[in-house]
Design an enzyme around this catalytic site. Structure first.
Site, short mmCIF file in Angstrom:
data_model
loop_
_atom_site.label_atom_id
_atom_site.label_comp_id
_atom_site.label_asym_id
_atom_site.label_seq_id
_atom_site.Cartn_x
_atom_site.Cartn_y
_atom_site.Cartn_z
CG HIS A 134 -1.60 1.36 1.38
ND1 HIS A 134 -2.66 1.78 0.60
CD2 HIS A 134 -1.30 2.40 2.20
CE1 HIS A 134 -2.99 3.02 0.95
NE2 HIS A 134 -2.18 3.42 1.91
CG HIS A 139 0.66 6.62 -0.05
ND1 HIS A 139 -0.22 7.67 0.04
CD2 HIS A 139 0.15 5.65 0.77
CE1 HIS A 139 -1.21 7.36 0.87
NE2 HIS A 139 -1.01 6.14 1.32
CD GLU A 182 -4.51 6.61 2.19
OE1 GLU A 182 -4.58 5.74 1.31
OE2 GLU A 182 -3.56 6.71 3.00
CB SER A 201 -2.64 -0.18 -2.79
OG SER A 201 -3.52 0.41 -1.85
CO CO Z 1 -2.20 5.27 2.81
#
Ligand code: CO
Ligand code: PHE
Length: 296
Positions: A134, A139, A182, A201
């Site tokens: 993730h 990111h 997010e 993700s």
């Molecule tokens: Co995150």
């Protein structure tokens, strides 16, 4: 330097509770097992096949520029050479969740905390807390984009500042992170695309957020987002859509949030799935499959 430990939530008599640590650790790359590399490879292949045409070009192009592949878990030092050159950002290894203020301070210093460990094979489709896949796959690619990179630093500075204003302001800021960093969507000339790390993700949510009739898709509005509750355990009921990273930057970095926190203080929060007067609605969700309670 602290020795790397794998820190996960703990089961207590109050259910699962998150565990926070502040240590920065070297990525123990030699200690990854064949299974760890295989889990990375499986997730990397699955998402990099799914995302062209779904994630924004900035994300897809950056994956290639960072030279990530399904062969093995990337080395933070290799990623850092690319990042440093592009935007001056740097990954730091962490063991799990950080306390809020520590997290903000790292972002303000252009350091992105990445959990060093990866999920187990039985957690391929869902894991409750952030892991290496993730954090790194989700990111880091957009940190190669200069505008988004500046947004993330400004967000960290804004967080340090909001910490002095109290819990309501922090909650407002956390919702902004949730619905942009997010779970953000971006409207491009080629169509609706994903940029949020929690979506890219996740295979399920990468499909759901664009293809399902269930969720709302609503044009980004700062005050609206700051008041909107969210889901941590299911797909989002609402996604907020930006027109571009420049728009996001202008709407958040330029204004002084001090008076805005005051203005919305005490105002009711909006349930995750509600539409409100004044919303720019891209899709009014059917609400199919929604759980009634559980918005946070
Ligand atoms: Co995150
Ligand atoms: N402009 C915000 C403030 O005055 C800081 C901020 C920037 C917050 C970018 C979020 C994102 O506090």
């Amino acid at each position: 330097m602290t020795e790397a430990r794998r820190v996960e939530h703990q089961m207590t008599d109050k259910g699962y509770v998150p565990v926070y640590t502040t240590a920065v650790v070297d990525q123990p790359w030699d200690s990854y097992t064949a299974t760890d590399h295989a889990v990375w490879g499986q997730l990397f292949r699955r998402q990099s096949e799914l995302l062209p045409g779904r994630a924004c070009n900035e994300f897809v192009d950056a994956l290639r520029a960072l030279e990530m592949s399904d062969r093995e878990i990337p080395k933070f030092d290799d990623i850092n050479r690319h990042l440093m050159k592009a935007t001056g950002w740097k990954l730091i290894g962490v063991q799990g969740l950080l306390p809020e203020l520590t997290f903000f301070e790292h972002l303000a210093a252009r350091e992105f905390p990445v959990t060093w460990w990866i999920r187990r094979p039985d957690q391929i489709d869902y894991i409750a807390e952030p892991d290496l896949f993730h954090d790194l796959f989700g990111h880091v690619p957009l940190l190669m984009n200069p505008v988004f990179a500046n947004y993330m630093q400004a967000y960290g500075e804004g967080g340090v500042r909001a910490s002095t204003f109290g819990p309501e302001s922090l909650a407002n800021l956390t919702r902004l992170y949730w619905y942009t960093v997010e779970f953000g969507l971006i409207d491009t000339p080629q169509g609706m695309r994903i940029y949020g790390a929690g979506i890219v993700s996740s295979k399920g949510e990468s499909l759901h957020c664009l293809d399902s009739a269930a969720p709302n898709r609503i044009g980004f509005d700062l005050r609206r987002v700051m008041r909107t509750r969210y889901r941590i355990d299911t797909f989002q009921k609402s996604y907020f859509v930006i027109d571009g990273f420049e728009q996001l930057f202008k709407a958040t970095v330029d204004p002084d949030f001090g008076p805005i926190y005051d203005e919305i203080k005490g105002a009711e929060t909006v349930p995750a799935g509600d539409l409100r007067e004044g919303d720019r609605v891209f899709q009014s969700g059917s609400g199919e499959g929604w759980l009634l309670d559980g918005d946070v």
